[in-house]
Design a protein around this motif. Structure first.
Motif, PDB file in Angstrom:
ATOM      1  N   TYR A 155      -5.112  -8.733  18.217  1.00 58.43           N
ATOM      2  CA  TYR A 155      -5.818  -8.199  17.059  1.00 58.43           C
ATOM      3  C   TYR A 155      -5.804  -6.677  17.128  1.00 58.43           C
ATOM      4  N   LEU A 156      -5.660  -6.028  15.978  1.00 58.74           N
ATOM      5  CA  LEU A 156      -5.602  -4.572  15.937  1.00 58.74           C
ATOM      6  C   LEU A 156      -6.300  -4.090  14.680  1.00 58.74           C
ATOM      7  N   PHE A 157      -7.124  -3.073  14.843  1.00 60.24           N
ATOM      8  CA  PHE A 157      -7.845  -2.510  13.712  1.00 60.24           C
ATOM      9  C   PHE A 157      -7.418  -1.068  13.538  1.00 60.24           C
ATOM     10  N   ARG A 158      -7.144  -0.690  12.310  1.00 61.37           N
ATOM     11  CA  ARG A 158      -6.643   0.656  12.019  1.00 61.37           C
ATOM     12  C   ARG A 158      -7.515   1.316  10.972  1.00 61.37           C
ATOM     13  N   LYS A 159      -7.775   2.566  11.170  1.00 66.73           N
ATOM     14  CA  LYS A 159      -8.472   3.334  10.153  1.00 66.73           C
ATOM     15  C   LYS A 159      -7.451   3.889   9.170  1.00 66.73           C
ATOM     16  N   GLU A 160      -7.914   4.207   7.994  1.00 68.78           N
ATOM     17  CA  GLU A 160      -7.044   4.811   6.982  1.00 68.78           C
ATOM     18  C   GLU A 160      -6.401   6.077   7.546  1.00 68.78           C
ATOM     19  N   GLY A 161      -5.103   6.249   7.336  1.00 72.38           N
ATOM     20  CA  GLY A 161      -4.419   7.459   7.746  1.00 72.38           C
ATOM     21  C   GLY A 161      -3.895   7.442   9.171  1.00 72.38           C
ATOM     22  N   GLN A 162      -4.163   6.375   9.908  1.00 66.47           N
ATOM     23  CA  GLN A 162      -3.701   6.289  11.297  1.00 66.47           C
ATOM     24  C   GLN A 162      -2.358   5.579  11.388  1.00 66.47           C
TER      25      GLN A 162
ATOM     26  N   ASP B  23      13.818  -6.231   4.066  1.00 62.21           N
ATOM     27  CA  ASP B  23      13.439  -6.199   2.654  1.00 62.21           C
ATOM     28  C   ASP B  23      12.248  -5.298   2.352  1.00 62.21           C
ATOM     29  N   ILE B  24      11.388  -5.041   3.357  1.00 57.35           N
ATOM     30  CA  ILE B  24      10.156  -4.281   3.096  1.00 57.35           C
ATOM     31  C   ILE B  24       9.939  -3.217   4.171  1.00 57.35           C
ATOM     32  N   ALA B  25      10.939  -2.386   4.424  1.00 58.95           N
ATOM     33  CA  ALA B  25      10.882  -1.414   5.521  1.00 58.95           C
ATOM     34  C   ALA B  25      10.020  -0.179   5.225  1.00 58.95           C
ATOM     35  N   GLU B  26       9.706   0.086   3.987  1.00 55.76           N
ATOM     36  CA  GLU B  26       8.971   1.310   3.642  1.00 55.76           C
ATOM     37  C   GLU B  26       7.603   1.326   4.321  1.00 55.76           C
ATOM     38  N   GLY B  27       7.313   2.455   5.005  1.00 56.89           N
ATOM     39  CA  GLY B  27       6.025   2.604   5.677  1.00 56.89           C
ATOM     40  C   GLY B  27       6.028   2.098   7.115  1.00 56.89           C
ATOM     41  N   TYR B  28       7.168   1.634   7.588  1.00 59.28           N
ATOM     42  CA  TYR B  28       7.316   1.139   8.953  1.00 59.28           C
ATOM     43  C   TYR B  28       8.441   1.884   9.662  1.00 59.28           C
TER      44      TYR B  28
ATOM     45  N   ALA C 293       1.953   5.792   5.763  1.00 59.99           N
ATOM     46  CA  ALA C 293       2.632   5.655   4.468  1.00 59.99           C
ATOM     47  C   ALA C 293       2.625   4.214   3.973  1.00 59.99           C
ATOM     48  N   GLN C 294       2.297   3.277   4.853  1.00 59.76           N
ATOM     49  CA  GLN C 294       2.223   1.861   4.449  1.00 59.76           C
ATOM     50  C   GLN C 294       0.853   1.667   3.812  1.00 59.76           C
ATOM     51  N   LYS C 295       0.839   1.443   2.502  1.00 61.81           N
ATOM     52  CA  LYS C 295      -0.412   1.455   1.751  1.00 61.81           C
ATOM     53  C   LYS C 295      -1.243   0.189   1.895  1.00 61.81           C
ATOM     54  N   ASN C 296      -0.628  -0.904   2.247  1.00 66.79           N
ATOM     55  CA  ASN C 296      -1.362  -2.162   2.371  1.00 66.79           C
ATOM     56  C   ASN C 296      -0.935  -2.874   3.652  1.00 66.79           C
TER      57      ASN C 296
ATOM     58  N   ARG D  59      -2.434  -9.617  14.529  1.00 66.27           N
ATOM     59  CA  ARG D  59      -3.151  -9.562  13.249  1.00 66.27           C
ATOM     60  C   ARG D  59      -3.715  -8.157  13.088  1.00 66.27           C
ATOM     61  N   LEU D  60      -3.212  -7.424  12.109  1.00 66.99           N
ATOM     62  CA  LEU D  60      -3.615  -6.035  11.853  1.00 66.99           C
ATOM     63  C   LEU D  60      -4.564  -5.996  10.666  1.00 66.99           C
ATOM     64  N   THR D  61      -5.670  -5.299  10.863  1.00 67.88           N
ATOM     65  CA  THR D  61      -6.661  -5.128   9.797  1.00 67.88           C
ATOM     66  C   THR D  61      -6.952  -3.639   9.609  1.00 67.88           C
ATOM     67  N   VAL D  62      -6.925  -3.189   8.376  1.00 68.51           N
ATOM     68  CA  VAL D  62      -7.274  -1.798   8.055  1.00 68.51           C
ATOM     69  C   VAL D  62      -8.741  -1.743   7.678  1.00 68.51           C
TER      70      VAL D  62
END
Lengths: 111, 114
Positions: A10-17, A59-64, A81-84, A107-110
Motif C-alpha cells: 500500500y502506498l499513499f501519495r500527497k498531491e504534487g509528489q 497505452d497510458i504512459a503519460e505521467g509515468y 504529472a499523472q492527474k489521477n 495499491r496507490l492512493t492519493v
C-alpha cells in the motif's frame, strides 16, 4: 508467481509528489511490464521492457516513468504529472514470447 | 491499436452448470490469447492460453476456443464449483506470447450459486 515481488503493498501519495513502485523478479525473465487496474476495469499497459536498458511506452504512459538498469528490476515512478494516479498497479514478467506472470500488486492512493 | 471487448460483465450460474465467457478482438494480427482469473484484491493468475495456430485447447474443466475469421475467442468452464467464483479477463497480443504487452477486456464477474 512467487518469483515476482512488488513493494510496498500500500502506498499513499500527497498531491504534487513523485512516488516509486518497486518490482523485482528472480525468474531470469527478459521481459517486464507495468499495468494499471482501476475498479471494475481491465488492466491497461503503462510501460514494458524486453531487455535491459531498453523500454517502450504502452497505452497510458503519460505521467509515468521507468528504468531497466538490471534484468531483475523494473521500477515505476508515478510523477506529479499523472492527474489521477489512484489505482492498483501490477508488475508482470515473462521469458521472451512466453506467458506473463504477475506480482502481488501495489495499491496507490492519493490523499 | 488492439481493442478487446468482453461479455458478459456479470455471469451467474448454478453450481455444476457450465459457464461461457466471450471476447472479440479488433486487430487481425493478434496471435496470442490468454485468460486470467483474479480473486478480490489478488493478482491475476493465468489459467489457460491459446495461440492463433490452434482452434481449441482444453485443460481439465477449462477450455478455450478461437475463431480467427470472426476474431472471436471464448472461455468454457464445465462442472462449475464455488472456487470458480472470481473475475475473469481475456487478453490479446500480436507479438507471440505478449512480448509487446497485452490488451485486456474489462472482465467478467463469475458468480457460482450453490
Amino acid at each position: 508467481d512467487g518469483g515476482i515481488t512488488q513493494s510496498p503493498k500500500y502506498l499513499f501519495r500527497k498531491e504534487g509528489q513523485n512516488v516509486t513502485l518497486s518490482c523485482e523478479q528472480n525468474l531470469n525473465h527478459d521481459a517486464m511490464y507495468w499495468y494499471r487496474q482501476d475498479p471494475g476495469q481491465g488492466l491497461r499497459l503503462i510501460y514494458y521492457s524486453q531487455i535491459v536498458n531498453d523500454f517502450q511506452k504502452g497505452d497510458i504512459a503519460e505521467g509515468y516513468s521507468v528504468s531497466r538498469e538490471k534484468k531483475e528490476s523494473f521500477p515505476l515512478t508515478v510523477t506529479s504529472a499523472q492527474k489521477n494516479p489512484t489505482a492498483f498497479y501490477l508488475c508482470a514478467s515473462s521469458v521472451t514470447g512466453g506467458m506473463q506472470f504477475f506480482g502481488p500488486g501495489t495499491r496507490l492512493t492519493v490523499l | 491499436g488492439e481493442n478487446v471487448e468482453q461479455h458478459p460483465s456479470t455471469l451467474s450460474v448454478q453450481e455444476g452448470d457450465s459457464a461461457v465467457i466471450k471476447c472479440t478482438y479488433s486487430d487481425s494480427a493478434s496471435n496470442y490469447f490468454p485468460w486470467y482469473k483474479q480473486e478480490l484484491g489478488k493478482r491475476p493468475q493465468l489459467i489457460i492460453d491459446i495461440r492463433s495456430n490452434v482452434g481449441e485447447k482444453k485443460d481439465q474443466r477449462i477450455a478455450v476456443t478461437l475463431n480467427k475469421t470472426a476474431k472471436h475467442f471464448s472461455l468454457h468452464i464445465t462442472e462449475t464449483q464455488p472456487e470458480d467464483s472470481a473475475v475473469y479477463f481475456c487478453a490479446a497480443s500480436y507479438s507471440g506470447g505478449g512480448a509487446d504487452g497485452l490488451t485486456f477486456g474489462k472482465g467478467t464477474h463469475l458468480i457460482i450459486q450453490p
